[in-house]
Structures are given as structure tokens and as C-alpha cells.
Write a protein that holds these residues in place. Structure first.
Motif, PDB file in Angstrom:
ATOM      1  N   GLN A 182      -4.650  -1.356  27.905  1.00 50.36           N
ATOM      2  CA  GLN A 182      -3.656  -2.423  27.922  1.00 50.36           C
ATOM      3  C   GLN A 182      -2.228  -1.904  27.856  1.00 50.36           C
ATOM      4  OE1 GLN A 182      -4.788  -4.915  24.637  1.00 50.36           O
ATOM      5  NE2 GLN A 182      -6.891  -5.106  25.344  1.00 50.36           N
ATOM      6  N   HIS A 183      -2.013  -0.798  27.111  1.00 51.75           N
ATOM      7  CA  HIS A 183      -0.657  -0.286  26.905  1.00 51.75           C
ATOM      8  C   HIS A 183      -0.688   1.231  26.786  1.00 51.75           C
ATOM      9  CE1 HIS A 183       0.422  -4.443  25.989  1.00 51.75           C
ATOM     10  NE2 HIS A 183      -0.547  -4.459  25.084  1.00 51.75           N
ATOM     11  N   PRO A 184       0.333   1.930  27.297  1.00 54.39           N
ATOM     12  CA  PRO A 184       0.364   3.394  27.164  1.00 54.39           C
ATOM     13  C   PRO A 184       0.752   3.873  25.769  1.00 54.39           C
ATOM     14  CG  PRO A 184       2.300   2.632  28.346  1.00 54.39           C
ATOM     15  CD  PRO A 184       1.427   1.439  28.140  1.00 54.39           C
ATOM     16  N   VAL A 185       1.526   3.067  25.054  1.00 51.88           N
ATOM     17  CA  VAL A 185       1.939   3.404  23.690  1.00 51.88           C
ATOM     18  C   VAL A 185       1.694   2.174  22.820  1.00 51.88           C
ATOM     19  CG1 VAL A 185       3.798   4.176  22.181  1.00 51.88           C
ATOM     20  CG2 VAL A 185       3.694   4.999  24.541  1.00 51.88           C
ATOM     21  N   ILE A 186       1.087   2.396  21.660  1.00 52.10           N
ATOM     22  CA  ILE A 186       0.655   1.275  20.834  1.00 52.10           C
ATOM     23  C   ILE A 186       1.033   1.519  19.379  1.00 52.10           C
ATOM     24  CG2 ILE A 186      -1.361   0.014  19.974  1.00 52.10           C
ATOM     25  CD1 ILE A 186      -2.763   0.725  22.608  1.00 52.10           C
ATOM     26  N   ALA A 187       1.602   0.497  18.750  1.00 51.08           N
ATOM     27  CA  ALA A 187       1.804   0.504  17.306  1.00 51.08           C
ATOM     28  C   ALA A 187       0.607  -0.193  16.667  1.00 51.08           C
ATOM     29  CB  ALA A 187       3.100  -0.212  16.940  1.00 51.08           C
ATOM     30  N   VAL A 188       0.086   0.404  15.615  1.00 45.84           N
ATOM     31  CA  VAL A 188      -1.090  -0.141  14.941  1.00 45.84           C
ATOM     32  C   VAL A 188      -0.740  -0.411  13.488  1.00 45.84           C
ATOM     33  CG1 VAL A 188      -3.533   0.163  14.441  1.00 45.84           C
ATOM     34  CG2 VAL A 188      -2.532   1.286  16.432  1.00 45.84           C
ATOM     35  N   GLU A 189      -1.146  -1.579  13.018  1.00 44.18           N
ATOM     36  CA  GLU A 189      -0.839  -2.000  11.647  1.00 44.18           C
ATOM     37  C   GLU A 189      -2.107  -2.424  10.933  1.00 44.18           C
ATOM     38  OE1 GLU A 189       2.377  -4.903  11.097  1.00 44.18           O
ATOM     39  OE2 GLU A 189       0.966  -6.074   9.897  1.00 44.18           O
ATOM     40  N   MET A 190      -2.186  -2.051   9.648  1.00 45.66           N
ATOM     41  CA  MET A 190      -3.314  -2.452   8.809  1.00 45.66           C
ATOM     42  C   MET A 190      -2.781  -2.848   7.438  1.00 45.66           C
ATOM     43  SD  MET A 190      -6.448  -0.093   7.346  1.00 45.66           S
ATOM     44  CE  MET A 190      -7.113   0.264   8.947  1.00 45.66           C
ATOM     45  N   PRO A 191      -3.265  -3.948   6.861  1.00 40.97           N
ATOM     46  CA  PRO A 191      -2.835  -4.297   5.506  1.00 40.97           C
ATOM     47  C   PRO A 191      -3.232  -3.206   4.513  1.00 40.97           C
ATOM     48  CG  PRO A 191      -4.003  -6.127   6.540  1.00 40.97           C
ATOM     49  CD  PRO A 191      -4.192  -4.938   7.423  1.00 40.97           C
ATOM     50  N   ALA A 192      -2.339  -2.928   3.583  1.00 41.91           N
ATOM     51  CA  ALA A 192      -2.611  -1.975   2.502  1.00 41.91           C
ATOM     52  C   ALA A 192      -2.510  -2.725   1.179  1.00 41.91           C
ATOM     53  CB  ALA A 192      -1.631  -0.814   2.560  1.00 41.91           C
ATOM     54  N   GLN A 193      -2.835  -2.045   0.102  1.00 36.04           N
ATOM     55  CA  GLN A 193      -2.765  -2.687  -1.204  1.00 36.04           C
ATOM     56  C   GLN A 193      -1.316  -2.907  -1.627  1.00 36.04           C
ATOM     57  OE1 GLN A 193      -5.179  -0.870  -4.265  1.00 36.04           O
ATOM     58  NE2 GLN A 193      -6.774  -0.293  -2.804  1.00 36.04           N
ATOM     59  N   ARG A 194      -1.168  -3.826  -2.584  1.00 36.56           N
ATOM     60  CA  ARG A 194       0.125  -4.106  -3.195  1.00 36.56           C
ATOM     61  C   ARG A 194       1.191  -4.515  -2.179  1.00 36.56           C
ATOM     62  NH1 ARG A 194      -2.582  -0.202  -5.721  1.00 36.56           N
ATOM     63  NH2 ARG A 194      -1.732   1.508  -4.507  1.00 36.56           N
ATOM     64  N   GLY A 195       0.771  -5.263  -1.158  1.00 34.68           N
ATOM     65  CA  GLY A 195       1.709  -5.827  -0.202  1.00 34.68           C
ATOM     66  C   GLY A 195       2.281  -4.842   0.799  1.00 34.68           C
ATOM     67  N   GLN A 196       1.782  -3.618   0.827  1.00 32.53           N
ATOM     68  CA  GLN A 196       2.302  -2.631   1.759  1.00 32.53           C
ATOM     69  C   GLN A 196       1.515  -2.643   3.062  1.00 32.53           C
ATOM     70  OE1 GLN A 196       2.284   0.868  -0.922  1.00 32.53           O
ATOM     71  NE2 GLN A 196       4.516   0.704  -0.934  1.00 32.53           N
ATOM     72  N   ARG A 197       1.902  -1.767   3.995  1.00 27.80           N
ATOM     73  CA  ARG A 197       1.258  -1.691   5.306  1.00 27.80           C
ATOM     74  C   ARG A 197       0.936  -0.239   5.637  1.00 27.80           C
ATOM     75  NH1 ARG A 197       1.949  -6.283   4.282  1.00 27.80           N
ATOM     76  NH2 ARG A 197       2.846  -7.951   5.518  1.00 27.80           N
ATOM     77  N   PHE A 198      -0.247  -0.021   6.223  1.00 27.56           N
ATOM     78  CA  PHE A 198      -0.509   1.231   6.918  1.00 27.56           C
ATOM     79  C   PHE A 198       0.001   1.043   8.335  1.00 27.56           C
ATOM     80  CE2 PHE A 198      -4.135   1.322   3.841  1.00 27.56           C
ATOM     81  CZ  PHE A 198      -3.755   2.473   3.167  1.00 27.56           C
ATOM     82  N   GLY A 199       0.657   2.048   8.859  1.00 27.09           N
ATOM     83  CA  GLY A 199       1.152   1.935  10.221  1.00 27.09           C
ATOM     84  C   GLY A 199       1.194   3.275  10.919  1.00 27.09           C
ATOM     85  N   ALA A 200       1.143   3.241  12.237  1.00 29.56           N
ATOM     86  CA  ALA A 200       1.259   4.436  13.075  1.00 29.56           C
ATOM     87  C   ALA A 200       1.583   3.980  14.488  1.00 29.56           C
ATOM     88  CB  ALA A 200      -0.023   5.247  13.061  1.00 29.56           C
TER      89      ALA A 200
END
Length: 199
Positions: A104-122
Motif C-alpha cells: 500500500q505504501h513505500p514508507v509506513i509509520a506504525v503505532e502501538m498503544p503502550a502502558q501509562r498513556g504512551q505510544r510505541f512507534g517506528a
């Protein structure tokens, strides 16, 4: 050359197997807290009619994800790789999600909920191999992650709740590394928790 992949970073267990011709099969189970008691039996059943000695390499989702599930998968994969003397590929959960959306896309940002209201991202460039992490897996505050997204403006994908569904991506990414001649020792396979489970 058979390869086996495990994905235990969410309540959904995912297993995938690839044979020497590149054919794959996979299965998922929504086990929740039963993963620890069911994993070894399901593994032994899933690889049939193969034996453990038929495997050439192993792959495991290394996180981020749930602490207990990630730890369970990593420990299981490391013990198998050590006892069978097999290479073990530790694949990022976020990279596997990005890879599953590569058409679908050549470059993708990925997000996942983390504990204590934070985010995992890459952010991953996925239109070539090896896929390139433009921003490595890490923990962000919501404000920090939003600022990162605004600076880069790539399509954003939220990780699915049932991460076991991306076990085929874990398998495919490991297979690509295998074909590139990579043979990582089990001691190199380390989990990415990102956060301490308690504080």
C-alpha cells in the motif's frame, strides 16, 4: 529448508511454517492467558508431520507487545534454537506490521498503544529489502509521537489487537534474512520491551 515462526506478543498466538519450496502455512489461536499452558503442545502439533530436526531456522516476534507474552515467545524460541543449534531471527513486531502493508505504501509509520498513556512507534521504508527503519522502535509520549508524525507525514498504521495475524510477516522477513546469508546465533535474539512492566 524449513523455517518456523512464533508470534506471542499479544493474547493471540500465531505460528507459521515455510517449506523448502517457499510454501507457507499459518494458524492463530486466541488464547489469552492460556498461551503459557498451551504453547508447547500447539507447537508440537503444528509442525507435524515434521520433526524438530527438519527445521533449518527459527523466527520470533521480539516486541514491542505484552511483557509476559513477549517473554514467553522469546524464551521458547531461544531454548529451541539453542537445543537444535539453529539460527534464530528476532523480528520487530512493528516491522512485521509495516511489512504486511508494504503493497500500500513505500514508507509506513506504525503505532502501538503502550502502558501509562504512551505510544510505541517506528517508521519503516518497506519497498525494498532489507527494510530500513527510518525511526527505530521506541517509546514516545503522545505529544512526542504526534510531533514526529507531523515532521515526516507518512501514512500511519495502527497495529491490530490480534498481532498473531502478522506471524507470516515475521516468517517472510526472517526468510529474506536467511536468503541473504544471515545466520544469527540464539544469544543475539533479545526482546524489545520498551517499558518496565511495573513502573
Amino acid at each position: 529448508m524449513f523455517g518456523l515462526a512464533l508470534h506471542t506478543t499479544s493474547p493471540q498466538l500465531g505460528l507459521a511454517l515455510q517449506d523448502e519450496t517457499g510454501n507457507t502455512r499459518s494458524q492463530t489461536w486466541n488464547l489469552g492467558r492460556e498461551t503459557s499452558s498451551q504453547l508447547h503442545h500447539l507447537l508440537a502439533t503444528f509442525i507435524q508431520p515434521l520433526s524438530w530436526q527438519d527445521l533449518s531456522w527459527l523466527a520470533v516476534a521480539k516486541g514491542p507487545g505484552g511483557f509476559t507474552g513477549t517473554r514467553l515467545g522469546m524464551v521458547t524460541a531461544r531454548i529451541l534454537a539453542q537445543q537444535l543449534n539453529l539460527p534464530l531471527f528476532a523480528i520487530s513486531t512493528l516491522a512485521a506490521v509495516a511489512w504486511s502493508s508494504r503493497e500500500q505504501h513505500p514508507v509506513i509509520a506504525v503505532e502501538m498503544p503502550a502502558q501509562r498513556g504512551q505510544r510505541f512507534g517506528a517508521i519503516y521504508q518497506v519497498n525494498s529489502y532489507p527494510i530500513i527503519p527510518l525511526i527505530q522502535d521506541q517509546v514516545f509520549t503522545p505529544e512526542g509521537w504526534q510531533k514526529t508524525l507531523e515532521q515526516h507525514s507518512y501514512p500511519l498504521i495502527q497495529t491490530p489487537t490480534n498481532l498473531g495475524e502478522t506471524v507470516l510477516s515475521v516468517l517472510e522477513l526472517a526468510d529474506l534474512e536467511w536468503k541473504q546469508g544471515e545466520r544469527p546465533n540464539w544469544t543475539e535474539a533479545l526482546p524489545f520491551y520498551g517499558q518496565h512492566p511495573v513502573n
